[in-house]
Design a protein around this motif. Structure first.
Motif, PDB file in Angstrom:
ATOM      1  N   ALA A  69      86.852 -78.423  20.687  1.00 57.88           N
ATOM      2  CA  ALA A  69      87.505 -77.601  20.314  1.00 57.88           C
ATOM      3  C   ALA A  69      87.621 -76.337  20.804  1.00 57.88           C
ATOM      4  O   ALA A  69      88.310 -75.755  21.803  1.00 57.88           O
ATOM      5  N   VAL A  70      86.952 -75.936  20.946  1.00 55.25           N
ATOM      6  CA  VAL A  70      86.351 -74.783  21.904  1.00 55.25           C
ATOM      7  C   VAL A  70      86.117 -74.451  23.289  1.00 55.25           C
ATOM      8  O   VAL A  70      86.895 -74.056  24.011  1.00 55.25           O
ATOM      9  N   ALA A  71      86.139 -76.212  24.269  1.00 49.94           N
ATOM     10  CA  ALA A  71      85.691 -76.124  25.147  1.00 49.94           C
ATOM     11  C   ALA A  71      87.760 -76.448  25.706  1.00 49.94           C
ATOM     12  O   ALA A  71      88.075 -75.615  26.621  1.00 49.94           O
ATOM     13  N   GLY A  72      88.598 -77.001  25.076  1.00 50.19           N
ATOM     14  CA  GLY A  72      89.792 -77.312  25.300  1.00 50.19           C
ATOM     15  C   GLY A  72      90.212 -76.062  25.176  1.00 50.19           C
ATOM     16  O   GLY A  72      90.879 -75.413  25.698  1.00 50.19           O
ATOM     17  N   LEU A  73      90.260 -75.279  24.046  1.00 50.11           N
ATOM     18  CA  LEU A  73      90.652 -74.030  23.856  1.00 50.11           C
ATOM     19  C   LEU A  73      90.306 -73.369  25.015  1.00 50.11           C
ATOM     20  O   LEU A  73      91.322 -72.360  26.310  1.00 50.11           O
ATOM     21  N   ASN A  74      89.382 -72.856  25.405  1.00 49.52           N
ATOM     22  CA  ASN A  74      89.023 -71.917  26.139  1.00 49.52           C
ATOM     23  C   ASN A  74      89.418 -72.932  28.109  1.00 49.52           C
ATOM     24  O   ASN A  74      90.083 -71.694  28.983  1.00 49.52           O
ATOM     25  N   GLY A  75      89.502 -73.961  28.249  1.00 50.38           N
ATOM     26  CA  GLY A  75      90.247 -74.792  29.022  1.00 50.38           C
ATOM     27  C   GLY A  75      91.567 -74.051  29.639  1.00 50.38           C
ATOM     28  O   GLY A  75      92.080 -74.258  30.225  1.00 50.38           O
ATOM     29  N   PHE A  76      92.723 -74.485  28.350  1.00 50.19           N
ATOM     30  CA  PHE A  76      93.739 -73.975  27.955  1.00 50.19           C
ATOM     31  C   PHE A  76      93.795 -72.347  28.819  1.00 50.19           C
ATOM     32  O   PHE A  76      94.694 -72.682  30.040  1.00 50.19           O
ATOM     33  N   ALA A  77      92.760 -71.814  28.124  1.00 49.15           N
ATOM     34  CA  ALA A  77      93.604 -70.027  28.915  1.00 49.15           C
ATOM     35  C   ALA A  77      92.851 -69.973  30.043  1.00 49.15           C
ATOM     36  O   ALA A  77      93.373 -69.712  31.237  1.00 49.15           O
ATOM     37  N   ALA A  78      92.070 -71.333  30.938  1.00 51.89           N
ATOM     38  CA  ALA A  78      91.472 -71.234  32.103  1.00 51.89           C
ATOM     39  C   ALA A  78      92.535 -71.392  32.750  1.00 51.89           C
ATOM     40  O   ALA A  78      91.869 -70.325  34.024  1.00 51.89           O
ATOM     41  N   ILE A  79      93.506 -72.697  32.785  1.00 50.78           N
ATOM     42  CA  ILE A  79      94.831 -73.340  33.627  1.00 50.78           C
ATOM     43  C   ILE A  79      95.127 -72.158  33.882  1.00 50.78           C
ATOM     44  O   ILE A  79      96.474 -71.677  34.745  1.00 50.78           O
ATOM     45  N   LEU A  80      95.709 -71.152  31.944  1.00 52.05           N
ATOM     46  CA  LEU A  80      96.944 -70.085  32.133  1.00 52.05           C
ATOM     47  C   LEU A  80      96.683 -69.218  32.821  1.00 52.05           C
ATOM     48  O   LEU A  80      98.119 -68.495  34.035  1.00 52.05           O
ATOM     49  N   ALA A  81      95.220 -68.736  33.118  1.00 48.05           N
ATOM     50  CA  ALA A  81      94.922 -67.529  34.417  1.00 48.05           C
ATOM     51  C   ALA A  81      95.145 -68.082  35.836  1.00 48.05           C
ATOM     52  O   ALA A  81      94.898 -67.442  36.821  1.00 48.05           O
ATOM     53  N   ALA A  82      94.624 -69.369  35.767  1.00 53.44           N
ATOM     54  CA  ALA A  82      94.573 -69.808  37.088  1.00 53.44           C
ATOM     55  C   ALA A  82      96.041 -69.803  37.737  1.00 53.44           C
ATOM     56  O   ALA A  82      96.269 -70.404  38.663  1.00 53.44           O
ATOM     57  N   LEU A  83      96.754 -70.195  36.944  1.00 51.81           N
ATOM     58  CA  LEU A  83      98.739 -70.229  36.961  1.00 51.81           C
ATOM     59  C   LEU A  83      98.656 -68.513  37.425  1.00 51.81           C
ATOM     60  O   LEU A  83      99.904 -68.730  38.833  1.00 51.81           O
ATOM     61  N   HIS A  84      98.403 -68.628  37.029  1.00 51.23           N
ATOM     62  CA  HIS A  84      98.830 -66.916  36.791  1.00 51.23           C
ATOM     63  C   HIS A  84      98.568 -66.759  38.747  1.00 51.23           C
ATOM     64  O   HIS A  84      99.270 -65.691  39.433  1.00 51.23           O
ATOM     65  N   TYR A  85      97.238 -66.281  38.635  1.00 45.97           N
ATOM     66  CA  TYR A  85      97.064 -66.222  40.095  1.00 45.97           C
ATOM     67  C   TYR A  85      98.179 -66.766  41.144  1.00 45.97           C
ATOM     68  O   TYR A  85      98.035 -66.884  42.307  1.00 45.97           O
ATOM     69  N   ARG A  86      98.295 -68.741  40.886  1.00 43.73           N
ATOM     70  CA  ARG A  86      98.750 -68.767  41.791  1.00 43.73           C
ATOM     71  C   ARG A  86     100.048 -68.382  41.647  1.00 43.73           C
ATOM     72  O   ARG A  86     100.768 -68.275  42.900  1.00 43.73           O
ATOM     73  N   ASP A  87     100.895 -68.123  40.617  1.00 43.67           N
ATOM     74  CA  ASP A  87     102.229 -67.302  40.362  1.00 43.67           C
ATOM     75  C   ASP A  87     102.100 -66.114  41.935  1.00 43.67           C
ATOM     76  O   ASP A  87     103.011 -66.071  42.280  1.00 43.67           O
TER      77      ASP A  87
END
Lengths: 403, 421
Positions: B183-201
Motif C-alpha cells: 500500500a505504501v509503494a502503491g500510494l507513492n507510485g501514484f504521487a510519483a506519476i502525478l509529479a511526472a505528469l506535471h512535468y510533462r504538462d
C-alpha cells in the motif's frame, strides 16, 4: 558530481505550509523534494513538530530534521491579524497552501478556501486532518494511533490474545502527506488544462489508512468473517528466529516451497506435492512449521537470504537501521544522502522513488525557526527593509525570544 | 463526477497489490485505466481458475467464476477496464504496441527483467510513444546488486526496516496484519506519476519512474533511520506507546454480550488533554498525582499510568467511552474491526465507503478515493473489472478493431476470457 543541474519536476510552484502536524509537514516535504519552493510558516512560538522525540544530543528533534528538510522557514502567527495579512500577501504569490487546523478554524480566521480563492484565483488548498473536513467526527481530535484504530489496521496488527497494535511512529501521517501531495498534483494538472481553476483538497488520515486496508475490508465481507489478528508467530505469519536475528520466509508459489525445503535439507517436505498449495499449508501448518523453523535457526539471515535469492525464492531478513545504512544495494542506488547545504551534517534517508529526468534532491537541511523570514518577505512579498524592521520590532514576524 | 485526470489514459500491466492500487488511484482520479492481463498466468490476486467462491458469495447466482470473485483483486482495481492480451505471442505484442500509442502512462510491477525480455523497456516504449510516462514498481528498484532479487510485501517489510520497529515492547519484530508495504509503494507510485505528469504538462516530456518498494517503505520509517544516523541507536519497538507523549495506548473495555473483545485507543498530547481525560475518567486525583503531573513525569511512570487507565477502561463501554473522550477534546477512538470499518458512519457520510455493484460478486461496501477534491471529485465510477470484460470495447474504441479481427485474436489465444484452452 553532476556536471549540469538536472531540471526539477515542480520548480514552477510555490507552497506555503501553515500546517503544524507531521502529515502536513510530509505533504510539503514531498513537494519540496521534487523542486517546489516550500515555505514553512511557523508559529512564532515554534513549530510543534520541533518538540517531537527522539532528540539529538543538542536537543534537536529528529522527526523535525526529517520532515522539515528542503524548506525555508518564516516565523509568523497566522492566527494574528497582522500576521495573517502578510500570509495573504504571500498566498497571492503562491500556488498551494497546506494546512492541518481543526475544520472551522480557517473560517474563523477569515482564510477559508472561498476567501483564499477570492484573493488568488486558482489557489489550491490542501487540508490534512485526522477525520476530514466533514462528517460527525470532523472536529474530533486524532493522531496516528486513532487512524490505525478507526481504519481497521490496529485490529489486524499484532497477535490474537494480545492488544491490537499501532503501526510504528508516523505511518498515518506519512500516508496522508503523500495522499495530500498527490491531491495537490492532481489539482495542478486540472488547473493547467483549466487556468484559474484551483480547488480544496481534503485529506482524512483515517481514510488514507482505510484505503490501504481495502483488501482485508472486502475480504471480510466476502468471507462473512471478521479478519482476526494472527493467532501466533510462525513462518506462515511473519519473521521467525534465525541464528543472528529474524527472517521472513513467505511461501507463495509452488517452486518457492520446493526450492526452500531442498535448501534447508528437508527433501521429504520438498517432494510432498500437497504442500505446494497455500490452502493446504495453512491447514496443515502444525505438520511442518517446527521442522522448518528448526532448520532455519541454523542459518544466519544474510546467508539464507542470498541462497534463496539465487533460487529466486522471495524471503526477507529483518534488517536494522545499522544494517540498512551499511547495505551495499542501497549504497549503490545512492539512497543515503546529505543535504547539499550541510555536507558535514547527518546522513538522511533518500527518495521513495527515482524520477529519471527530474530527480529528487535534498538541497537543504532543516531550517532554524524563522531562518528565512526576512529573505522570504523581501523576495516574495516585496516588503521594504524599513517595514521589515518594524514588523520585527513589533513582534509580528521572527521567532519569539526564549530565555 | 469528473476527476482531475479526465482525458489521461493509462495502459497498465499491473498485478497483485502495489501496482494495481497505484493505478486504481489513477482511475479514481478520473484517468481511463486499461489493465492488460494474461489468461495463461492469472494475476495472483485473482487467485486460481479452480479456486473456491468465497463463502458469502455462494448464494449469489452471478458469482460463477472464482477469478472474478476474489476480494483481493476486486478491492484494489476499482475504476479500471481490462483487456486480456498475451504479450508472449507476437500478435499480442503487436496489439499492445498499438495500444501504447494511446497511452499517457504505463505502469508495471513485474520483476525488473521482464519488460526488457519482452522488448518493451522504457527506451523501446519511447520509440512508439515518445512522451510516455513509465512507472516501474519493483521490490528493490531497477539497479543495484539486489535488482533481480524477488520480493513481496511480506519480505519488504523486514528488509525495509519496518518489521524491526513493529511489535510489542516485550516481543519480537512483526509483520503487519496484511502486506502493508504494498500500500505504501502503491500510494507513492501514484504521487510519483502525478509529479511526472506535471512535468510533462509543462515541457511535453515524459520520463521513467523507478520505485523500489524497499526504499519507499524505508522512507516511511525515515525518522527512525535518521535517528540511527544521528544517535547510533536502533529505535526499540514501542507497542502502542509514543516516543513523546503519555498516555498513548490501546486498552480493553467491557466485552459485548457474546464475549467479543472490545478495545479503545486513547492519547493525551497536551496538559489540557490529560486534565480532560482525568475528568472523563472521574479520577481527578490523577491530575494531582506527582507521578503524572507533567508529560515528562507520565513518560517516566508510564507503567503505573497504563495500569491505572487499564483498570478504569475495563469498566467502560467502548463506543460510549470513545465518544465522551472525543467530546472532551481527548484523542480517542474505538478500535474497529474489518466489519465495523465497512459500516462506519463517518466514512459513509463522507462518501468514502460506498456500495459497489460488481457484475458477478454483487453489491458490497468498499473503500473509495481517499483524496477529496472540491471541484473535480472523481471517485468510484466502475467496480473492479471482470477478466477481459472490456476486450472488444477497448480494442474497438482505441484501435478501431472489428469483431472479426478480435475473434481471430481469441482463436490465436492472444485474447479471450477464462482459463486458457
Amino acid at each position: 558530481m553532476q556536471e549540469t543541474v538536472a531540471p526539477k519536476a515542480l520548480d514552477d510552484i510555490r507552497v506555503l505550509d501553515i500546517s503544524t502536524s507531521v502529515g502536513g509537514a510530509w505533504c510539503s516535504r514531498f513537494l519540496a523534494d521534487l523542486g517546489a519552493d516550500v515555505i514553512a510558516i511557523e508559529p512564532r512560538a515554534g513549530y510543534p513538530v520541533r518538540a517531537l522525540a527522539p532528540l539529538a544530543e543538542d536537543g534537536t528533534s529528529i522527526p523535525a530534521m526529517y520532515t522539515l528538510a528542503n524548506k525555508r522557514s518564516l516565523s509568523l502567527d497566522v492566527d494574528s491579524t497582522r500576521g495573517r495579512k502578510l500570509f495573504v500577501d504571500l498566498m497571492r504569490r503562491s500556488d498551494v497552501v497546506v494546512e492541518s487546523t481543526t475544520p472551522g478554524t480557517l473560517e474563523a480566521w477569515g482564510i477559508d478556501y472561498p476567501r483564499l480563492e477570492s484573493r488568488r484565483k486558482g489557489i489550491i488548498l490542501a487540508s490534512i486532518t485526522p477525520h476530514g473536513q466533514s462528517g460527525e467526527l470532523a472536529a474530533a481530535p486524532g493522531n496516528d494511533l486513532t487512524a490505525f484504530a478507526r481504519s481497521g489496521w490496529a485490529s489486524i496488527n499484532g497477535l490474537g490474545g494480545r492488544e491490537p497494535l499501532n503501526g510504528s511512529a508516523f505511518q498515518a501521517s506519512y500516508n496522508a502527506g503523500v495522499a495530500g501531495a498527490a491531491g495537490v498534483l492532481a489539482a495542478l494538472h486540472h488547473r493547467m488544462a483549466h487556468p484559474g481553476e484551483g480547488q480544496h483538497v481534503d485529506i482524512a488520515e483515517v481514510e488514507v489508512m482505510a484505503s490501504a486496508f481495502a483488501p482485508a475490508l472486502l475480504g471480510s465481507q466476502y468471507s462473512g468473517e471478521v479478519r482476526p489478528r494472527k493467532p501466533r508467530i510462525d513462518m506462515t505469519s511473519g519473521p521467525v528466529p534465525v541464528k543472528d536475528g529474524h527472517f521472513a520466509l513467505t511461501i507463495s508459489r509452488a517452486h518457492f516451497w520446493r526450492d526452500a525445503m531442498n535448501l534447508l535439507g528437508l527433501e521429504d517436505l520438498a517432494e510432498d506435492k500437497r504442500y505446494e498449495t497455500s490452502w493446504y499449508r495453512q491447514q496443515h501448518r502444525d505438520e511442518f512449521v517446527n521442522r522448518v523453523q528448526d532448520k532455519m535457526a541454523g542459518w544466519t539471515k544474510m546467508d539464507l537470504f542470498e541462497e534463496l535469492a539465487i533460487r529466486r525464492v522471495v524471503a526477507g531478513p529483518v534488517l536494522t537501521m545499522q544494517e540498512l545504512s551499511e547495505n551495499e544495494h542501497l549504497r549503490e542506488r545512492g539512497f543515503w544522502t546529505k543535504p547539499a547545504n550541510a555536507p558535514d551534517g547527518a546522513t538522511y534517508p533518500g527518495a521513495a522513488f527515482k524520477l529519471g529526468k527530474t530527480p529528487w534532491s535534498l538541497d537543504r537541511r532543516m531550517p532554524r525557526p524563522g531562518e528565512h523570514t526576512l529573505e522570504v518577505l523581501r523576495e516574495i512579498a516585496g516588503i521594504t527593509e524599513d517595514h521589515l524592521l518594524g514588523l520585527l520590532e513589533s513582534g509580528v514576524i521572527g521567532p519569539e525570544e526564549h530565555e | 463526477m469528473s476527476g482531475p485526470l479526465e482525458g489521461v489514459r493509462g495502459i497498465v500491466l499491473t498485478q497483485a497489490w502495489a501496482g494495481t492500487y497505484c493505478t486504481s488511484l489513477l482511475a479514481m482520479a478520473g484517468a481511463d485505466i486499461v489493465q492488460v492481463e494474461v489468461r495463461k498466468r492469472l494475476d495472483s490476486w485473482r487467485g486460481s481458475y479452480d479456486g473456491p467462491i468465497p463463502a458469502a458469495l455462494t448464494s449469489i447466482p452471478t458469482a460463477k467464476h472464482a477469478w472474478n470473485c476474489n476480494a483481493l483483486y476486486n478491492s484494489v482495481n476499482l475504476g479500471k477496464r481490462t483487456v486480456t492480451l498475451d504479450l508472449a505471442i507476437p500478435e499480442g505484442m503487436a496489439v499492445f504496441k498499438r495500444l501504447l500509442e494511446h497511452a499517457d502512462i504505463v505502469a508495471e510491477n513485474f520483476s525488473p527483467r521482464v519488460l526488457g525480455n519482452l522488448g518493451i523497456a522504457y527506451e523501446q516504449m519511447c520509440e512508439i510513444k515518445p512522451d510516455v510516462i513509465l512507472a516501474s514498481l519493483s521490490a528493490y528498484g531497477h539497479s543495484g546488486p539486489w535488482e533481480n532479487v524477488p520480493g513481496i510485501g511480506g519480505t519488504i517489510e523486514p528488509t525495509s526496516g519496518m518489521s524491526a520497529l513493529l511489535g510489542y515492547r516485550d516481543g519480537p519484530p512483526l509483520n503487519s496484519g496484511q502486506m502493508y508495504p504494498d500500500a505504501v509503494a502503491g500510494l507513492n507510485g501514484f504521487a510519483a506519476i502525478l509529479a511526472a505528469l506535471h512535468y510533462r504538462d509543462r515541457t511535453g516530456q515524459g520520463q521513467y519512474v523507478d520505485l523500489s518498494m524497499q526504499e519507499a517503505n524505508l522512507a516511511f520509517v525515515g525518522d527512525a533511520a535518521l535517528e540511527y544516523q544521528v544517535t547510533g541507536q536502533q529505535r526499540a519497538r514501542l507497542g502502542n506507546r509514543h516516543l513523546t507523549f503519555a498516555p498513548h495506548g490501546i486498552f480493553a473495555t467491557l466485552p459485548v454480550e457474546d464475549g467479543h473483545e472490545q478495545w479503545v485507543a486513547l492519547a493525551a498530547e497536551s496538559e489540557a488533554q490529560w486534565a480532560a481525560l482525568c475528568e472523563v475518567a472521574g479520577h481527578l486525583e490523577w491530575r494531582d498525582d506527582a507521578r503524572w503531573a507533567t508529560n515528562a513525569a507520565r513518560k517516566a511512570n508510564e507503567d503505573d499510568l497504563e495500569a491505572a487507565i487499564a483498570a478504569w477502561a475495563a469498566t467502560e463501554h467502548r463506543d460510549d467511552l470513545a465518544a465522551r473522550l472525543s467530546a472532551a477534546g481527548v484523542i480517542a477512538a474505538p478500535v474497529l474491526d474489518s466489519h465495523e470499518v465497512a459500516a462506519d458512519r463517518q466514512l459513509r457520510e463522507r462518501g468514502f465507503i460506498v456500495e459497489v455493484d460488481h457484475p458477478e460478486a454483487g453489491r458490497w461496501p468498499q473503500t473509495g478515493f481517499p483524496v477529496h477534491l472540491g471541484r473535480t471529485p472523481g471517485g468510484v465510477r466502475r467496480p473492479a473489472p471482470l477478466q477481459g470484460q472490456h476486450n472488444l470495447e477497448v480494442l474497438q474504441e482505441l484501435l478501431g478493431m472489428s469483431e472479426d479481427e478480435y475473434e481471430a485474436l481469441v482463436r490465436l489465444g492472444v485474447s479471450g476470457v477464462g482459463p486458457p484452452d
